[in-house]
Design an enzyme around this catalytic site. Structure first.
Site, mmCIF file in Angstrom:
data_model
loop_
_atom_site.group_PDB
_atom_site.id
_atom_site.type_symbol
_atom_site.label_atom_id
_atom_site.label_comp_id
_atom_site.label_asym_id
_atom_site.label_seq_id
_atom_site.Cartn_x
_atom_site.Cartn_y
_atom_site.Cartn_z
ATOM 1 C CB CYS A 148 -1.360 0.226 1.362
ATOM 2 S SG CYS A 148 -1.850 1.391 1.675
ATOM 3 C CB CYS A 151 -0.854 3.189 3.534
ATOM 4 S SG CYS A 151 -2.176 1.620 2.916
ATOM 5 C CG ASP A 152 3.197 1.087 4.389
ATOM 6 O OD1 ASP A 152 2.786 1.658 5.527
ATOM 7 O OD2 ASP A 152 2.941 -0.001 3.761
#
Ligand code: NDP
Length: 367
Positions: A148, A151-152
Site C-alpha cells: 500500500c 499508507c506507507d
C-alpha cells in the site's frame, strides 16, 4: 455486547462502496440494517471503508467532475448511510452458520442472528510468496515491503530513495505514480513486456520522469537486514540469469484476492474464491444470503460497480424479506402470496391447497 444475541432482519458485512450502498438502500427501506466493520488491522490489511481508504485521487466515480480523494468519498458514503439510520458495529466475525435461517454470526463478544445477510467483504492485496516478503521477523514486511503506497509511501524510510513496484496493472501504475511524490526513482518490475493497466494510467506513468520500467523480469527474493530493512531485490532476467538490484523499498501491486475464507464450505465460490451469484441478481446459493462488490466480482472491480451491486443486494434482501411468512395474530404464518406454513414448519400449503416441502429432504403428502 457481552455474549448477548442481537437479532436483525438485515446484516451487512463490510463497509466499502458495496456494503455502504447496501446500507443506504436498506436503511431507506426502513429495514434498520446493522453494518459490521472489521476493526483497523495493519497486518490483516483491514480498515473500515475498504480499499478506497488507501487510494488517493478517484477520477472516475460519477458525480465528481474534479475527482475526489478515496477516503473523502467513503466518508460521504458513510454519512449518507448514517443519515437513514444504519447501525454500525466494529467486530471480528469468527464464524458464520448459514445452514438455516436465521443465520448466525459469531463474534468475540456475542452472536448476531439475522434473517438476511449481505456479504460485502471485498478483496485484499495478493503477495508474491517469495523469500524476504513475509512480515517481520520472518521477512521485511513492514520494514521496507508493503502492498500500500498510500499508507506507507510517505514514511521516512522511503523518502528520496530508489523504490521497486511489482506488477503491470492499474494498481502498479497508481502506486508507482504516487510514490514519485517522495522517492528519488521508482522502478516498475513487470514479468511481461506488456501491461494490463488502462491506457490512461500507462501513459501517466510513461510520462513521469521518475518512473522506469524493467520488463520481462521477475522478483525472486527481497534482500536486506533487520537493522537497515530492505536493501535490494534479486531479479531474474528472461534468460534465467539473476542479478541484485539495489533499492530501499518494495511495493507489491499484483492484484487482489476475495475475502471469503469465512464462508468456505457454506457458499459456492469459483476456483479463486470469488462468491458465485446467480443471473441478474446478487443471490448466492443460500436463499437470504446475498453478495455484492469485489467479493463476487472478478471482472469489473470498480467502486461504481461495487456500489451498483450493493444497491442490488439491498433490493434483493428487501424482496426476499417481503416474501417470508409473517406470523398472524391467529398463530398462522402467511406469506405475501397467500401461502400458509404448517405449525411444524415442514410444509407450505399453497393458495390452491397443494402441500410443498419447506426444507430440502422433507417429504410431505398432499392433503
Ligand atoms: P490486475 O489483475 O489488473 O493486474 C495485476 C498485475 O500483476 C498484472 O500485470 C500481473 O501480470 C501482475 N502479477 C500478478 N501476479 C503476479 C505474480 N505472481 N508475479 C508477478 N506479477 C504478477 O490487478 P490490479 O490490482 O492492477 O487491478 C485490478 C482492477 O482494479 C482492474 O480492473 C483495474 O482497472 C482496477 N483499478 C483501477 C484503478 C483506477 O482506475 N484508479 C486503480 C487500481 C485498480 P500479468 O499482466 O502478466 O498477468
Amino acid at each position: 455486547m457481552a455474549n448477548e444475541t442481537i437479532k436483525r432482519d438485515v446484516v451487512i458485512i463490510g463497509s466499502g462502496p458495496a456494503g455502504l450502498t447496501a446500507a443506504i438502500y436498506s436503511a431507506r427501506a426502513s429495514l434498520k440494517p446493522l453494518l459490521i466493520d472489521a476493526p483497523v488491522d495493519h497486518v490483516k490489511q483491514t480498515a473500515p471503508g475498504g480499499q478506497l481508504m488507501i487510494t488517493t485521487d478517484v477520477e472516475n466515480y460519477p458525480g465528481f467532475a474534479d475527482g475526489i480523494q478515496g477516503p473523502d468519498l467513503m466518508m460521504e458514503f458513510r454519512k449518507q448511510a448514517e443519515r437513514f439510520g444504519t447501525e454500525f458495529m466494529e467486530a471480528w466475525i469468527r464464524e458464520v452458520d448459514l445452514s438455516e435461517r436465521p443465520f448466525q454470526l459469531y463474534t468475540d463478544s456475542g452472536t448476531i442472528s439475522t434473517e438476511t445477510l449481505i456479504i460485502a467483504t471485498g478483496a485484499s492485496a495478493k503477495w508474491l510468496g517469495i523469500p524476504g516478503e513475509a512480515k517481520v521477523p520472518d521477512g521485511f514486511g513492514g520494514n521496507g515491503v508493503s502492498a500500500c503506497a498510500t499508507c506507507d509511501g510517505p514514511l521516512p524510510a522511503f523518502r528520496k530513495k530508489v523504490l521497486v513496484v511489482v506488477g503491470g496493472g492499474d494498481t502498479a501504475m497508481e502506486e508507482a505514480t504516487f510514490l514519485t511524490r517522495y522517492a528519488a526513482k521508482v522502478y516498475v518490475v513487470h514479468r511481461r513486456d506488456k501491461q494490463r493497466a488502462s491506457k490512461i494510467m500507462q501513459e501517466k506513468a510513461f510520462r513521469n520522469e521518475k518512473i522506469e520500467f524493467i520488463w520481462n523480469t521477475r522478483v525472486e527474493e527481497i534482500l536486506g537486514t533487520p537493522e537497515e530493512g530492505v536493501t535490494g531485490v534479486r531479479l531474474r532476467k528472461p534468460n534465467g540469469e539473476d542479478y541484485v538490484f539495489d533499492c530501499a523499498g518494495v511495493f507489491v501491486a499484483i492484484g487482489h484476492k476475495p475475502n471469503t475464507g469465512l464462508f468456505k464450505g457454506q457458499l459456492e465460490m469459483d476456483d479463486v474464491g470469488y462468491l458465485k451469484t446467480s443471473g441478474h441478481s446478487t443471490a448466492t446459493n443460500i436463499p437470504g444470503v446475498f453478495a455484492c462488490g469485489d467479493v463476487q466480482d472478478s471482472v469489473y472491480r470498480q467502486a461504481v460497480t461495487a456500489a451498483g451491486t450493493g444497491c442490488m443486494s439491498a433490493i434483493d434482501a428487501e424482496r426476499y424479506l417481503d416474501h417470508l411468512p409473517v406470523a398472524m395474530p391467529s398463530g398462522d404464518e402467511v406469506t405475501i402470496e397467500g401461502e400458509h406454513v404448517t405449525p411444524d414448519h415442514k410444509a407450505i400449503i399453497t393458495p390452491d391447497g397443494h402441500m410443498i416441502p419447506n426444507a430440502p429432504g422433507v417429504t410431505v403428502g398432499e392433503d
